[in-house]
Structures are given as C-alpha cells and as structure tokens.
Design a protein around this motif. Structure first.
Motif: not given
Length: 253
Positions: A118-123
């Motif tokens: 999730r964090e990678q997608v948001q970043n």
C-alpha cells in the motif's frame, strides 16, 4: 442462523471495519467469512457489498471536518460512482455462470498484493507529481472504471481510488481518504440497490457484517494507533494470497 454463525460474522464484520479503516481492503476479511458461512461466491459477494455499505456511516461521521465546504465538487463524482456502481452490479449478475468464480481468485490476489504494498502505491502516486488533472477526461474515465469495479467486486478499490485521487489532485491525504470513503460508499449503496432487484441477498448475514463493521470502523483508528499496523497488513495480505490460490485450485477441480 446459529448463534455461532452470528457471532462469527459479526466478528468478521468487526475485522473488516478495522482493516477497512486503515488499509482500505475490508472485503479481504468479510468476503472469505461469508464463503466460510456457506454462501455461493456470487451471493457471498452480493451480501458482502450490502454489509460493507454500512461502514460509510462511521467514516462520514469522522471526516465531516475534511468534507466541509467541498460537496459542490463531490456531487458529480458521487453521481459517477452511483451510476457505474449499478453497472458493476449488473455485470456481476449478468456474467455467464462460473465467470465470477474464475476471476475472483485473481481479484483477491491483486487486492492482497495492493494491501501488502500500500505505501509503495501511495508513494508512487505522490512521486508522479500529480501530472494528470482532475478536469481531464482521463480522470473521469478512470473514476468510472473504479466505480464499475467497486460494484462488481470491490476489494482493493479503495487503494486504487486513493492513489488516483492523490495523483490527480493537490488535496491532502486526509481529504483524499475522506473523499475515497464517500465515493466508495456511493458505489456500494448503488450496487446494493441494484442487487435488491436483480440478485439474492442473505440479509441476516449482511446485517451481521454491517453491525460488526460499523463498530470496527469506529474503534479501528483508535486501536491501531498503538498496534503494529504494517505487520497486520502483511499477515492479512499473505492470507489473502493463500485464499486466492485455494480458490483457484478449487476452480480447476
């Protein structure tokens, strides 16, 4: 329904609300629980969408400050999500027999991967520098696609929508998350209205998911402020991948 089934589904709804309030993938908890309850895949999906629609009550109550003064911008987007949420519901019911069972392992696997990363997608969305603009046709086409997917199955729709909103707007993460909740709530509500007329809903099971989910979505942020949220998402994501593999193997049998 037996007492054990009621308790189990309420707890599943609570877990779905808990995860949905942090990771945006409530269906990875509630949908497998409905399968375990004994519902066929399509009916389980329809019942799940009906149940998680109630989660919007908690999210709206907690994000009123972010949404204040922005409804003039939200209403057209709500309209898109309601219209295409119904389209997704119709697509689910109108698809040839067995097609949903064939595609759902891939949907769950994709949702699980998005949960883990999730964090990678948001970043990624933030690093893109919001090169697309929300007034352009690509923005609305993508919204329509996400809304259709939300009405059809919905798992991971929250992650995809949040990333898209962050990519195409200058809004804060808090506001984007609040808008995501409103739009997905509209899609789920419209899909549920469609299911009332074109499909079967297990209302007792949906009610259990709804009751547990409202509580879970309310207490989730409070509890998870002190809990190791990332390891929990990793475990749930890996379990989701395991479920996807199991369902895929069953579809081949």
């Amino acid at each position: 329904m037996s007492t054990i089934a009621v308790i189990g589904l309420v707890l599943a709804g609570f877990g779905a609300g808990l995860i949905g309030s942090t990771a945006g993938l409530a269906s990875l908890v509630s949908y497998p629980a409905l399968l375990g309850f004994g519902l066929p895949p399509v009916i389980a999906n329809v019942t799940n969408t009906t149940g998680i629609t109630a989660f919007t009550i908690g999210s709206l109550a907690s994000t009123r400050p972010e949404l204040r003064g922005t409804w003039h911008r939200l209403w057209p987007r709500v309209g898109v999500f309601m219209a295409f949420g119904v389209a997704g519901a119709w697509l689910l019911v109108a698809s040839p027999p067995g097609s949903f069972e064939a595609v759902v392992p891939w949907l769950i696997a994709g949702a699980s991967v998005l949960l883990i990363f999730r964090e990678q997608v948001q970043n990624w969305a933030m690093r893109r520098g919001r090169q697309l603009h929300s007034a352009g046709p690509a923005f609305w086409i993508m919204l329509a696609g996400i809304a259709t997917y939300g009405g059809y199955f919905g798992a991971a729709a929250g992650v995809i929508l949040l990333a898209w909103l962050m990519l195409t707007n200058e809004d804060s993460l808090a506001y984007s998350a609040a808008e995501k909740n409103v739009l997905l709530g509209a899609s789920n509500f419209a899909a549920t209205l469609g299911f009332v007329f074109i499909s079967d809903i297990h209302w007792a099971a949906a009610a259990c998911i709804a009751v547990g989910g409202i509580v879970g979505s309310y207490v989730g942020p409070k509890l998870l402020r002190r809990a190791p949220e990332r390891p929990m998402r990793l475990v749930i994501g890996l379990l989701g991948i395991g479920l996807a593999i199991t369902l895929f193997l069953e579809s081949l049998a």
